[in-house]
Each structure stands twice: as C-alpha cells, then as structure tokens.
Design a protein around this motif. Structure first.
Motif, PDB file in Angstrom:
ATOM      1  N   GLU A 166       4.747 -18.846 -10.320  1.00 47.52           N
ATOM      2  CA  GLU A 166       4.064 -18.348  -9.176  1.00 47.52           C
ATOM      3  C   GLU A 166       3.573 -17.667  -9.024  1.00 47.52           C
ATOM      4  O   GLU A 166       3.123 -17.286 -10.047  1.00 47.52           O
ATOM      5  N   VAL A 167       2.800 -18.422  -7.822  1.00 48.90           N
ATOM      6  CA  VAL A 167       1.491 -17.602  -7.542  1.00 48.90           C
ATOM      7  C   VAL A 167       1.221 -17.079  -6.298  1.00 48.90           C
ATOM      8  O   VAL A 167       1.965 -17.433  -5.693  1.00 48.90           O
ATOM      9  N   ASP A 168       0.770 -15.507  -5.770  1.00 43.90           N
ATOM     10  CA  ASP A 168       0.524 -15.856  -4.461  1.00 43.90           C
ATOM     11  C   ASP A 168      -0.477 -16.388  -4.125  1.00 43.90           C
ATOM     12  O   ASP A 168      -1.738 -16.297  -4.612  1.00 43.90           O
ATOM     13  N   THR A 169      -0.291 -16.772  -2.901  1.00 40.38           N
ATOM     14  CA  THR A 169      -1.822 -17.420  -2.057  1.00 40.38           C
ATOM     15  C   THR A 169      -1.909 -16.399  -0.467  1.00 40.38           C
ATOM     16  O   THR A 169      -1.187 -16.116  -0.161  1.00 40.38           O
ATOM     17  N   ILE A 170      -3.406 -16.134   0.036  1.00 41.69           N
ATOM     18  CA  ILE A 170      -3.735 -16.599   1.439  1.00 41.69           C
ATOM     19  C   ILE A 170      -4.457 -17.046   1.836  1.00 41.69           C
ATOM     20  O   ILE A 170      -6.054 -17.526   1.442  1.00 41.69           O
ATOM     21  N   GLN A 171      -4.359 -17.982   2.816  1.00 41.28           N
ATOM     22  CA  GLN A 171      -5.518 -18.707   3.336  1.00 41.28           C
ATOM     23  C   GLN A 171      -6.880 -18.296   3.970  1.00 41.28           C
ATOM     24  O   GLN A 171      -6.373 -16.714   5.024  1.00 41.28           O
ATOM     25  N   TRP A 172      -7.896 -18.303   3.702  1.00 36.91           N
ATOM     26  CA  TRP A 172      -8.932 -17.881   4.458  1.00 36.91           C
ATOM     27  C   TRP A 172      -9.640 -18.865   6.097  1.00 36.91           C
ATOM     28  O   TRP A 172      -9.753 -19.989   5.634  1.00 36.91           O
ATOM     29  N   THR A 173      -9.605 -18.352   6.773  1.00 39.52           N
ATOM     30  CA  THR A 173      -9.457 -18.803   8.014  1.00 39.52           C
ATOM     31  C   THR A 173     -10.421 -18.834   8.494  1.00 39.52           C
ATOM     32  O   THR A 173     -10.946 -19.388   9.575  1.00 39.52           O
ATOM     33  N   GLY A 174     -11.864 -17.753   7.948  1.00 41.99           N
ATOM     34  CA  GLY A 174     -13.178 -17.492   8.321  1.00 41.99           C
ATOM     35  C   GLY A 174     -12.824 -16.312   9.148  1.00 41.99           C
ATOM     36  O   GLY A 174     -14.591 -16.063   9.054  1.00 41.99           O
ATOM     37  N   ALA A 182      -7.803  -6.919   1.229  1.00 42.45           N
ATOM     38  CA  ALA A 182      -6.571  -6.110   1.202  1.00 42.45           C
ATOM     39  C   ALA A 182      -5.634  -6.941  -0.094  1.00 42.45           C
ATOM     40  O   ALA A 182      -4.913  -6.718  -0.666  1.00 42.45           O
ATOM     41  N   PHE A 183      -5.367  -8.921  -0.178  1.00 43.06           N
ATOM     42  CA  PHE A 183      -5.073  -9.571  -0.740  1.00 43.06           C
ATOM     43  C   PHE A 183      -5.879  -9.357  -2.356  1.00 43.06           C
ATOM     44  O   PHE A 183      -4.854  -9.353  -3.678  1.00 43.06           O
ATOM     45  N   ALA A 184      -6.574  -9.286  -2.507  1.00 41.07           N
ATOM     46  CA  ALA A 184      -7.895  -9.914  -3.635  1.00 41.07           C
ATOM     47  C   ALA A 184      -8.493  -8.535  -3.950  1.00 41.07           C
ATOM     48  O   ALA A 184      -9.078  -8.290  -5.000  1.00 41.07           O
ATOM     49  N   GLY A 185      -7.876  -7.175  -3.677  1.00 40.15           N
ATOM     50  CA  GLY A 185      -8.332  -5.896  -4.271  1.00 40.15           C
ATOM     51  C   GLY A 185      -9.202  -5.313  -4.114  1.00 40.15           C
ATOM     52  O   GLY A 185     -10.060  -4.427  -4.563  1.00 40.15           O
ATOM     53  N   GLY A 186      -9.775  -5.914  -2.357  1.00 42.44           N
ATOM     54  CA  GLY A 186     -11.130  -4.867  -2.384  1.00 42.44           C
ATOM     55  C   GLY A 186     -12.340  -6.057  -1.871  1.00 42.44           C
ATOM     56  O   GLY A 186     -12.824  -6.698  -2.601  1.00 42.44           O
ATOM     57  N   ALA A 187     -13.614  -5.350  -1.220  1.00 36.26           N
ATOM     58  CA  ALA A 187     -15.078  -5.436  -1.010  1.00 36.26           C
ATOM     59  C   ALA A 187     -15.643  -6.088  -2.253  1.00 36.26           C
ATOM     60  O   ALA A 187     -15.920  -7.245  -2.389  1.00 36.26           O
ATOM     61  N   SER A 188     -14.750  -5.719  -2.965  1.00 43.69           N
ATOM     62  CA  SER A 188     -15.470  -5.953  -4.910  1.00 43.69           C
ATOM     63  C   SER A 188     -14.803  -7.298  -4.989  1.00 43.69           C
ATOM     64  O   SER A 188     -15.843  -7.637  -6.239  1.00 43.69           O
ATOM     65  N   ASN A 189     -14.384  -7.900  -4.614  1.00 44.44           N
ATOM     66  CA  ASN A 189     -13.519  -9.432  -5.511  1.00 44.44           C
ATOM     67  C   ASN A 189     -13.719 -10.104  -4.793  1.00 44.44           C
ATOM     68  O   ASN A 189     -13.598 -11.468  -4.253  1.00 44.44           O
ATOM     69  N   PHE A 190     -13.931 -10.509  -2.872  1.00 42.85           N
ATOM     70  CA  PHE A 190     -14.364 -10.884  -1.558  1.00 42.85           C
ATOM     71  C   PHE A 190     -14.728 -10.300  -0.860  1.00 42.85           C
ATOM     72  O   PHE A 190     -14.359  -9.122   0.127  1.00 42.85           O
ATOM     73  N   TYR A 191     -15.903 -11.742  -0.355  1.00 44.33           N
ATOM     74  CA  TYR A 191     -16.225 -11.248   1.131  1.00 44.33           C
ATOM     75  C   TYR A 191     -16.894 -11.789   1.637  1.00 44.33           C
ATOM     76  O   TYR A 191     -16.758 -13.093   0.949  1.00 44.33           O
ATOM     77  N   ILE A 206      -7.284 -18.553  -1.190  1.00 41.74           N
ATOM     78  CA  ILE A 206      -6.852 -17.894  -2.369  1.00 41.74           C
ATOM     79  C   ILE A 206      -6.008 -17.417  -3.303  1.00 41.74           C
ATOM     80  O   ILE A 206      -4.699 -17.562  -2.884  1.00 41.74           O
ATOM     81  N   VAL A 207      -5.861 -17.924  -4.279  1.00 38.07           N
ATOM     82  CA  VAL A 207      -5.104 -18.096  -5.421  1.00 38.07           C
ATOM     83  C   VAL A 207      -5.251 -16.596  -6.827  1.00 38.07           C
ATOM     84  O   VAL A 207      -6.184 -16.397  -6.639  1.00 38.07           O
ATOM     85  N   ARG A 208      -3.881 -15.611  -6.820  1.00 37.70           N
ATOM     86  CA  ARG A 208      -3.769 -15.101  -7.808  1.00 37.70           C
ATOM     87  C   ARG A 208      -2.587 -15.788  -8.617  1.00 37.70           C
ATOM     88  O   ARG A 208      -2.359 -15.310  -8.196  1.00 37.70           O
ATOM     89  N   GLY A 209      -3.706 -15.125  -9.376  1.00 34.07           N
ATOM     90  CA  GLY A 209      -3.333 -16.520 -10.924  1.00 34.07           C
ATOM     91  C   GLY A 209      -2.365 -14.885 -11.572  1.00 34.07           C
ATOM     92  O   GLY A 209      -2.145 -14.177 -11.649  1.00 34.07           O
ATOM     93  N   VAL A 210      -2.405 -15.877 -12.710  1.00 37.13           N
ATOM     94  CA  VAL A 210      -0.641 -14.887 -13.249  1.00 37.13           C
ATOM     95  C   VAL A 210      -1.438 -14.084 -14.256  1.00 37.13           C
ATOM     96  O   VAL A 210      -0.346 -12.814 -14.913  1.00 37.13           O
ATOM     97  N   LYS A 211      -3.306 -14.114 -15.126  1.00 41.49           N
ATOM     98  CA  LYS A 211      -3.241 -13.313 -15.454  1.00 41.49           C
ATOM     99  C   LYS A 211      -4.298 -11.847 -14.173  1.00 41.49           C
ATOM    100  O   LYS A 211      -5.166 -11.798 -14.679  1.00 41.49           O
ATOM    101  N   GLY A 212      -3.663 -12.331 -13.122  1.00 41.47           N
ATOM    102  CA  GLY A 212      -4.547 -11.402 -11.349  1.00 41.47           C
ATOM    103  C   GLY A 212      -6.506 -12.369 -11.514  1.00 41.47           C
ATOM    104  O   GLY A 212      -6.313 -11.245 -10.969  1.00 41.47           O
ATOM    105  N   GLU A 213      -6.461 -12.972 -11.897  1.00 43.88           N
ATOM    106  CA  GLU A 213      -7.891 -14.241 -11.103  1.00 43.88           C
ATOM    107  C   GLU A 213      -7.333 -14.760  -9.740  1.00 43.88           C
ATOM    108  O   GLU A 213      -6.115 -14.643  -9.632  1.00 43.88           O
ATOM    109  N   TYR A 214      -8.401 -14.828  -8.986  1.00 47.67           N
ATOM    110  CA  TYR A 214      -9.079 -15.258  -8.288  1.00 47.67           C
ATOM    111  C   TYR A 214      -9.116 -16.303  -8.642  1.00 47.67           C
ATOM    112  O   TYR A 214     -10.967 -16.191  -8.179  1.00 47.67           O
ATOM    113  N   TYR A 215      -8.569 -17.853  -6.978  1.00 49.11           N
ATOM    114  CA  TYR A 215     -10.015 -18.470  -7.287  1.00 49.11           C
ATOM    115  C   TYR A 215      -8.907 -19.291  -6.307  1.00 49.11           C
ATOM    116  O   TYR A 215      -8.258 -19.386  -6.445  1.00 49.11           O
TER     117      TYR A 215
END
Length: 271
Positions: A12-20, A28-37, A73-82
């Motif tokens: 099971e993974v958590d996801t959020i859609q990027w709408t633009g 907020a989902f990915a852990g801040g601006a250092s992980n997504f922009y 955006i998927v948050r994987g089981v090891k905390g990775e985002y893709y």
C-alpha cells in the motif's frame, strides 16, 4: 539450484495528484520544497522535456524526476517519491483504507488550500461586521480540520414555537440542520454558543457545527444531544370510547360498587 515461484506481497502506498496549481499541497505531501517544486518557464525551457511542469526528488536513487500535469506522486515503501501516470496507477493499484499518515496529509492539504483561498480573497470588504467575518473563517477552518461525513440526506428544518406558560419549545429537531448566522445573535430563537463548535437551542437540544454553507450563509449542524422529554401518547376518540366500554363491562355504572367513606373529626357523631 532449485527454481522457485514467488508472489509479490501486497503493498500500500500514498499518492497525490499534481494538477499544475497545487504546488503547496504536493510539497506538504512530499516533505517540502526540497523534494518537489513546480517548474517555471525558464526551468521548462532548460529541462529535458519542455512539457514537464514539475520535478520530484527520488532520494532512493538520488535523482530528480520530471513530473507532468495529471500524474500522481507516489510515496513508496522506503519513503521515496516518484511520478506515475493516471492510467498506470489505475491498472496497478486499487483504493485502500486511508492510513493515519494519509489522513494527516489530507488534513494538511485542506488547510493549505484554505489558507491560499483566504490569501487570494484578501481583507473583508469595507462595512463587513468583523465578528461575523471571523466566525465564518473559523467555521471554514473547523471544516478543513474535521470535515463532515458525507450524507445523502439534505439538512432539515428545526421547528420552534412559543407556547403560553412554557416559553420556547423545540417541536422538531432533525439530525442535520442548516442555521443562518444571524440566528445566534437573535435572542428570540434561543440559540447560544455553548462552547466552540456546539450550539444549544432552548436548553432542549444540542447541535455540533460540522461545516459552512456559503450559498445560504448558514452553518451546517449535526444533532448530538436531545434533552426533550419523550412524547406522550395521544388518545383518539375511538380509544376513549373503547376505554369507556371496557370500564362499563367490568364495573358497570353502579356507584354502590365504589362506597364512599366520609371522614369526621374524632368524637363527632354521624347523623
């Protein structure tokens, strides 16, 4: 060496859609601006694909990945985002019960979106009563922090009457109602804010604020306490006639069957 066949464990993974246009929510989902922009025009021009609109950091492989509008955006089981495309997500995953972490992210997302809406709206118009304006904002914040459960039934109408000798009487109190904001400031309705989020009506019913209806400028309320006495049975004319018939059949109409004893003071003779 023996060849074995294995089945992949359910994941099971958590996801959020990027709408633009929901950069703050995704951050907020990915852990801040250092992980997504989000990519601006210059970033897109200099990227490998000008069609990409954002970038997410995959810490598992220490690399940035381009994201396209509409992808999740998927948050994987090891905390990775893709990122993952909508169609691929639907084919490989099914909806699961939200985890506490996912629920917390959803709450954070709602609050961020509410803040952005407030910022865009700006200060209240001149002449707007500040108390009423702030009450409306607090209701919106309450709804963002604790959204009401979706119900199929529309809010009903509470019915109040004033009866001689009894004062305000709550005749009908539906499970869910809609209450105009001005009712709280009008004494004749008997509604009072008992504590944050709870409204007492006539000391007979207690409602909890679950949301705000901007179309009707009204609070959405849910019944939590009903202190009214249980309704008493009402006899119809047919019931009364039946009771009379049963009484006559059992006791008749002979007053001698019910002797009356006259009480006199001690020592006084009966005539």
């Amino acid at each position: 060496m023996t060849i074995t066949r294995r089945r992949k464990k359910p994941v099971e993974v958590d996801t959020i859609q990027w709408t633009g246009d929901n950069e703050a929510a995704v951050q907020a989902f990915a852990g801040g601006a250092s992980n997504f922009y989000a990519l601006d025009a210059e970033d897109r021009e200099n990227s490998d694909d000008p069609e990409a609109t954002a970038s997410v950091f995959d810490k598992l492989h220490s690399t940035w990945i381009l994201v396209y509008t509409g992808q999740h955006i998927v948050r994987g089981v090891k905390g990775e985002y893709y990122p993952i495309a909508e169609g691929v997500l639907a084919e490989t995953y099914e909806l699961a019960e939200p985890t506490p972490a996912a629920t917390e992210v959803e709450t954070t997302t709602r609050v961020i979106e509410l803040y952005e809406r407030w910022t865009k709206a700006g200060a209240p118009p001149l002449g707007t009563p500040m108390a009423r304006w702030w009450d409306a904002r607090l209701v919106e914040l309450e709804a963002a922090l604790r959204p009401a459960a979706t119900e199929a039934t529309e809010p009903g109408d509470i019915q109040l009457t004033r009866k001689l000798g009894r004062g305000l009487v709550v005749d009908q109190a539906p499970p869910r109602i809609r209450m105009a904001l001005h009712v709280l400031s009008t004494a004749q309705y008997g509604a009072a804010l008992q504590e944050p989020g709870l409204i007492n009506i006539g000391d007979q019913v207690l409602y909890r604020v679950t949301g705000y209806d901007p179309q009707h400028a009204a609070l959405l309320l849910e019944l939590v306490e009903d202190w009214r006495p249980a309704p008493t049975a009402t006899l119809t004319e047919a019931d009364v006639e039946e009771l009379k018939a049963r009484w006559l059949a059992t006791y008749g109409n002979n007053q001698g069957a019910h002797p009356v004893t006259e009480l006199r003071p001690t020592g006084e003779e009966q005539s």
